[in-house]
Design a protein around this motif. Structure first.
Motif, mmCIF file in Angstrom:
data_model
loop_
_atom_site.group_PDB
_atom_site.id
_atom_site.type_symbol
_atom_site.label_atom_id
_atom_site.label_comp_id
_atom_site.label_asym_id
_atom_site.label_seq_id
_atom_site.Cartn_x
_atom_site.Cartn_y
_atom_site.Cartn_z
ATOM 1 N N TRP A 125 -9.146 2.811 -0.198
ATOM 2 C CA TRP A 125 -8.525 3.045 -1.505
ATOM 3 C C TRP A 125 -7.007 3.153 -1.325
ATOM 4 O O TRP A 125 -6.235 2.599 -2.108
ATOM 5 C CB TRP A 125 -9.055 4.329 -2.134
ATOM 6 C CG TRP A 125 -10.372 4.204 -2.833
ATOM 7 C CD1 TRP A 125 -11.604 4.423 -2.292
ATOM 8 C CD2 TRP A 125 -10.602 3.856 -4.194
ATOM 9 N NE1 TRP A 125 -12.576 4.234 -3.238
ATOM 10 C CE2 TRP A 125 -11.989 3.884 -4.419
ATOM 11 C CE3 TRP A 125 -9.762 3.533 -5.254
ATOM 12 C CZ2 TRP A 125 -12.563 3.597 -5.642
ATOM 13 C CZ3 TRP A 125 -10.331 3.248 -6.481
ATOM 14 C CH2 TRP A 125 -11.714 3.273 -6.672
ATOM 15 N N LEU A 126 -6.577 3.875 -0.286
ATOM 16 C CA LEU A 126 -5.147 4.045 -0.061
ATOM 17 C C LEU A 126 -4.477 2.725 0.339
ATOM 18 O O LEU A 126 -3.350 2.453 -0.074
ATOM 19 C CB LEU A 126 -4.896 5.113 1.004
ATOM 20 C CG LEU A 126 -5.183 6.545 0.580
ATOM 21 C CD1 LEU A 126 -4.954 7.496 1.745
ATOM 22 C CD2 LEU A 126 -4.325 6.941 -0.610
ATOM 23 N N ARG A 127 -5.153 1.906 1.146
ATOM 24 C CA ARG A 127 -4.597 0.586 1.498
ATOM 25 C C ARG A 127 -4.441 -0.278 0.259
ATOM 26 O O ARG A 127 -3.442 -0.985 0.098
ATOM 27 C CB ARG A 127 -5.479 -0.113 2.528
ATOM 28 C CG ARG A 127 -5.316 0.377 3.922
ATOM 29 C CD ARG A 127 -6.028 -0.517 4.923
ATOM 30 N NE ARG A 127 -7.444 -0.659 4.655
ATOM 31 C CZ ARG A 127 -8.390 0.141 5.119
ATOM 32 N NH1 ARG A 127 -8.063 1.170 5.870
ATOM 33 N NH2 ARG A 127 -9.653 -0.071 4.851
ATOM 34 N N THR A 128 -5.423 -0.231 -0.622
ATOM 35 C CA THR A 128 -5.339 -0.997 -1.863
ATOM 36 C C THR A 128 -4.180 -0.498 -2.714
ATOM 37 O O THR A 128 -3.399 -1.291 -3.251
ATOM 38 C CB THR A 128 -6.664 -0.895 -2.643
ATOM 39 O OG1 THR A 128 -7.724 -1.379 -1.808
ATOM 40 C CG2 THR A 128 -6.615 -1.703 -3.924
ATOM 41 N N ALA A 129 -4.053 0.822 -2.829
ATOM 42 C CA ALA A 129 -2.958 1.402 -3.604
ATOM 43 C C ALA A 129 -1.611 1.016 -3.012
ATOM 44 O O ALA A 129 -0.686 0.630 -3.741
ATOM 45 C CB ALA A 129 -3.088 2.926 -3.650
ATOM 46 N N LEU A 130 -1.491 1.086 -1.709
ATOM 47 C CA LEU A 130 -0.243 0.731 -1.050
ATOM 48 C C LEU A 130 0.093 -0.740 -1.264
ATOM 49 O O LEU A 130 1.251 -1.097 -1.502
ATOM 50 C CB LEU A 130 -0.319 1.058 0.443
ATOM 51 C CG LEU A 130 0.939 0.811 1.260
ATOM 52 C CD1 LEU A 130 2.087 1.651 0.733
ATOM 53 C CD2 LEU A 130 0.675 1.116 2.720
ATOM 54 N N GLY A 131 -0.904 -1.601 -1.218
ATOM 55 C CA GLY A 131 -0.684 -3.025 -1.476
ATOM 56 C C GLY A 131 -0.212 -3.277 -2.894
ATOM 57 O O GLY A 131 0.701 -4.086 -3.127
ATOM 58 N N LEU A 132 -0.820 -2.599 -3.860
ATOM 59 C CA LEU A 132 -0.399 -2.758 -5.258
ATOM 60 C C LEU A 132 1.022 -2.227 -5.472
ATOM 61 O O LEU A 132 1.832 -2.846 -6.169
ATOM 62 C CB LEU A 132 -1.382 -2.040 -6.186
ATOM 63 C CG LEU A 132 -2.748 -2.692 -6.319
ATOM 64 C CD1 LEU A 132 -3.750 -1.720 -6.943
ATOM 65 C CD2 LEU A 132 -2.651 -3.955 -7.138
ATOM 66 N N ILE A 133 1.339 -1.105 -4.870
ATOM 67 C CA ILE A 133 2.680 -0.543 -4.999
ATOM 68 C C ILE A 133 3.710 -1.452 -4.319
ATOM 69 O O ILE A 133 4.784 -1.706 -4.873
ATOM 70 C CB ILE A 133 2.716 0.894 -4.433
ATOM 71 C CG1 ILE A 133 1.911 1.819 -5.354
ATOM 72 C CG2 ILE A 133 4.144 1.389 -4.262
ATOM 73 C CD1 ILE A 133 1.656 3.197 -4.799
ATOM 74 N N ALA A 134 3.379 -1.960 -3.139
ATOM 75 C CA ALA A 134 4.292 -2.881 -2.451
ATOM 76 C C ALA A 134 4.500 -4.151 -3.275
ATOM 77 O O ALA A 134 5.623 -4.674 -3.354
ATOM 78 C CB ALA A 134 3.744 -3.225 -1.070
ATOM 79 N N ALA A 135 3.446 -4.650 -3.908
ATOM 80 C CA ALA A 135 3.583 -5.832 -4.766
ATOM 81 C C ALA A 135 4.478 -5.526 -5.956
ATOM 82 O O ALA A 135 5.314 -6.358 -6.348
ATOM 83 C CB ALA A 135 2.209 -6.303 -5.238
ATOM 84 N N GLY A 136 4.332 -4.344 -6.537
ATOM 85 C CA GLY A 136 5.186 -3.957 -7.658
ATOM 86 C C GLY A 136 6.647 -3.881 -7.264
ATOM 87 O O GLY A 136 7.530 -4.375 -7.981
#
Length: 124
Positions: free
Chosen positions: A38-49
């Motif tokens: 879940w945290l990796r997914t969140a980090l990926g979405l935040i990095a994309a943003g």
């Protein structure tokens, strides 16, 4: 022939019963790995943003970049929060017994990502 019901339960070679409230470490470690996903997914979405907001100059106009970036940051933050809450609920259910949490966070995250993707596919 020995009865299967007389066989020791679990993986303990001496046949000792686990302590009340004790949880098999494999389940808690699996829950922890899921939380890390879940945290990796969140980090990926935040990095994309962040990347959309600050690195993709040729992407449409500034309003489109800012809106897409903020949406990705918000979905990433939502993912981290929901993942942490879900991890806590699963650990509580494993320790105290009871039903595991339902799949609503997964469906909600899926819907958010699809909505953001479709909205920006048609952004003019």
């Amino acid at each position: 022939m020995p009865d299967v019901r007389d066989a020791p339960s679990g993986d303990d070679p001496d046949g000792a019963e686990p302590l009340p409230g004790a949880v098999d470490a494999r389940f808690t470690l699996a829950s922890e790995r899921t939380m890390l996903a879940w945290l990796r997914t969140a980090l990926g979405l935040i990095a994309a943003g962040v990347a959309v907001m600050h690195l993709f100059e040729p992407f449409g106009n500034a309003a489109a970049r800012t809106t897409l970036g903020i949406c990705l940051l918000a979905v990433g933050a939502f993912t981290a929060i929901v993942g942490a809450v879900r991890w806590h609920e699963i650990n509580r259910a494993l320790q105290k017994g009871g039903p595991l949490p339902g799949p609503w966070p997964i469906w909600t995250l899926t819907a958010l990502i699809v909505v953001v993707g479709i909205a920006f596919a048609f952004w003019q």
